[in-house]
Design a protein around this motif. Structure first.
Motif, PDB file in Angstrom:
ATOM      1  N   ALA A 119      92.034  77.325  79.867  1.00 21.34           N
ATOM      2  CA  ALA A 119      93.472  77.587  79.705  1.00 21.34           C
ATOM      3  C   ALA A 119      93.776  79.061  79.468  1.00 21.34           C
ATOM      4  O   ALA A 119      94.935  79.438  79.265  1.00 21.34           O
ATOM      5  CB  ALA A 119      94.014  76.763  78.540  1.00 21.34           C
ATOM      6  N   ARG A 120      92.760  79.936  79.509  1.00 18.76           N
ATOM      7  CA  ARG A 120      92.931  81.331  79.058  1.00 18.76           C
ATOM      8  C   ARG A 120      94.031  82.083  79.797  1.00 18.76           C
ATOM      9  O   ARG A 120      94.774  82.849  79.194  1.00 18.76           O
ATOM     10  CB  ARG A 120      91.595  82.098  79.138  1.00 18.76           C
ATOM     11  N   ASN A 121      94.146  81.875  81.119  1.00 20.16           N
ATOM     12  CA  ASN A 121      95.150  82.642  81.873  1.00 20.16           C
ATOM     13  C   ASN A 121      96.571  82.177  81.591  1.00 20.16           C
ATOM     14  O   ASN A 121      97.523  82.921  81.785  1.00 20.16           O
ATOM     15  CB  ASN A 121      94.870  82.562  83.377  1.00 20.16           C
ATOM     16  N   TYR A 122      96.698  80.958  81.134  1.00 18.06           N
ATOM     17  CA  TYR A 122      98.027  80.427  80.790  1.00 18.06           C
ATOM     18  C   TYR A 122      98.430  80.866  79.387  1.00 18.06           C
ATOM     19  O   TYR A 122      99.599  81.030  79.091  1.00 18.06           O
ATOM     20  CB  TYR A 122      98.026  78.896  80.866  1.00 18.06           C
ATOM     21  N   VAL A 123      97.439  81.022  78.529  1.00 19.80           N
ATOM     22  CA  VAL A 123      97.724  81.403  77.138  1.00 19.80           C
ATOM     23  C   VAL A 123      97.984  82.903  77.046  1.00 19.80           C
ATOM     24  O   VAL A 123      98.920  83.340  76.375  1.00 19.80           O
ATOM     25  CB  VAL A 123      96.550  81.003  76.206  1.00 19.80           C
ATOM     26  N   GLY A 124      97.166  83.693  77.754  1.00 23.82           N
ATOM     27  CA  GLY A 124      97.320  85.147  77.682  1.00 23.82           C
ATOM     28  C   GLY A 124      96.939  85.668  76.314  1.00 23.82           C
ATOM     29  O   GLY A 124      96.089  85.101  75.622  1.00 23.82           O
ATOM     30  N   ASN A 125      97.653  86.710  75.893  1.00 26.71           N
ATOM     31  CA  ASN A 125      97.260  87.431  74.690  1.00 26.71           C
ATOM     32  C   ASN A 125      98.172  87.081  73.511  1.00 26.71           C
ATOM     33  O   ASN A 125      98.877  87.934  73.001  1.00 26.71           O
ATOM     34  CB  ASN A 125      97.321  88.934  75.025  1.00 26.71           C
ATOM     35  N   GLU A 126      98.193  85.827  73.132  1.00 25.00           N
ATOM     36  CA  GLU A 126      99.015  85.443  71.978  1.00 25.00           C
ATOM     37  C   GLU A 126      98.363  84.266  71.261  1.00 25.00           C
ATOM     38  O   GLU A 126      97.561  83.535  71.856  1.00 25.00           O
ATOM     39  CB  GLU A 126     100.449  85.111  72.398  1.00 25.00           C
ATOM     40  N   PRO A 127      98.701  84.076  69.974  1.00 22.95           N
ATOM     41  CA  PRO A 127      98.111  82.935  69.264  1.00 22.95           C
ATOM     42  C   PRO A 127      98.607  81.632  69.876  1.00 22.95           C
ATOM     43  O   PRO A 127      99.715  81.577  70.414  1.00 22.95           O
ATOM     44  CB  PRO A 127      98.620  83.087  67.835  1.00 22.95           C
ATOM     45  N   PHE A 128      97.783  80.607  69.808  1.00 19.65           N
ATOM     46  CA  PHE A 128      98.151  79.337  70.443  1.00 19.65           C
ATOM     47  C   PHE A 128      97.576  78.171  69.644  1.00 19.65           C
ATOM     48  O   PHE A 128      96.672  78.355  68.831  1.00 19.65           O
ATOM     49  CB  PHE A 128      97.647  79.302  71.894  1.00 19.65           C
ATOM     50  N   ALA A 129      98.142  77.000  69.900  1.00 20.67           N
ATOM     51  CA  ALA A 129      97.645  75.792  69.231  1.00 20.67           C
ATOM     52  C   ALA A 129      96.781  75.001  70.196  1.00 20.67           C
ATOM     53  O   ALA A 129      96.934  75.098  71.415  1.00 20.67           O
ATOM     54  CB  ALA A 129      98.825  74.935  68.779  1.00 20.67           C
TER      55      ALA A 129
END
Ligand code: G1P
Length: 290
Positions: A119-129
């Motif tokens: 999922a890294r490209n969808y999350v990008g550079n921000e905190p996520f759950a």
């Protein structure tokens, strides 16, 4: 500036072998607790916690999940022809707005760490759950919302934890604890995936709720194989301890391990008896049986 958690990842590629034959053609995340699929509970928990973007990491045979979060055109048509608009209204408590949900595939079952990395490209550079639908939490305040409240103060990484019996440590990611006064928050000094009871650094287990910094992807990039021959999320988390704040939250609520037959059965009972419409009747049935 303090960062916000806007995105959630739902790893839903698992095979569900523990529920065969039910999961032969049905994704395990679509198994219902009473009348709602496990994945819908997880998605509704995320939405009620303020999540705006929903990223599903799927696999083969998981089309039913995509169809579930779509407008059931034929069904709506038939129901409205029959004058049953009330059923249509009850169908989806929560539906994504167009573009709010994204699907990517984990092309090989290489482990939870690998699924999250997909999922890294969808999350990008921000905190996520990250939410694992197998872990169903019944609580007043959504479990993820409780975690987000902690995150807004502490930043860094937050995992939801609960105490388990020592002979169950080999089922979970287990915390090594720097500071624990028995209160709500625990300072984490390490994590181990599924240690034997005699090797477990504590009995505090991670349930399937995480708030993570995007640096976790740097550690997952290495594709290092861990416990059970899989790429473990727990190992990537352990690698971040020390360089980022990391805490465990003893959440308020009851967690049901729906990846296990008994846990799944218990969840069905607990959710059924808590319902206004069927609770009393279910209690009576149970009393008659036992
Ligand atoms: C996964 C994680 C484990 C965590 C558990 C929670 O294990 O690897 O660290 O404690 O979820 O349910 P799994 O249940 O996929 O074996």
């Amino acid at each position: 500036m303090k960062k916000q958690v806007r995105k959630a990842v739902f790893p839903v590629g698992g095979l569900g072998t523990r529920f065969l034959p039910a999961t032969k053609a049905l994704p395990k995340e679509m198994l219902p607790v009473v009348d709602k699929p496990l994945i819908q509970y997880a998605v509704e928990e995320a939405a009620a916690s303020g999540i705006e973007e929903f990223i599903f990491v799927t696999g083969r045979g998981k089309h039913a999940i995509e169809d579930h979060f779509d407008v059931p055109y034929e069904l709506n048509q038939t129901l409205s022809e029959r004058g049953k608009k009330n059923i249509i209204d009850a169908l989806g408590n929560w539906m994504p707005r167009p573009g709010q949900i994204a699907y990517t595939r984990q092309m090989e079952p290489l482990g939870l760490g690998h699924a999250v990395w997909c999922a890294r490209n969808y999350v990008g550079n921000e905190p996520f759950a990250v939410l694992l639908a197998d872990d169903l939490v019944m609580s007043q305040e959504p479990c993820l919302k409780q975690m987000i409240d902690v995150f807004e103060e502490a930043q860094g990484n937050v995992v939801a934890v609960m105490d388990v019996a020592r002979d169950h440590t080999d089922r979970y990611g287990i915390l090594e604890v720097k500071h624990d006064d028995g209160g709500k928050l625990v300072q984490v000094s390490g994590l181990v995936e599924k240690p034997k009871p005699e090797d477990a650094p504590s009995t505090l287990s991670v349930i399937g709720r995480y708030i993570l910094q995007s640096e976790v992807f740097d550690h997952l990039d290495g594709q290092q194989v861990g416990a059970g021959g899989e790429i473990q999320l727990t190992d990537a988390l352990a690698a971040m301890v020390g360089s980022q704040p990391f805490c465990g939250l003893r959440f308020e609520g009851t967690r049901f391990d729906c990846g296990d037959k008994i846990g799944f059965f218990e969840a069905n009972i607990a959710f059924a008896i808590s319902r206004d419409d069927i609770g009393e009747a279910v209690r009576k049935v149970l009393t008659d049986y036992v």
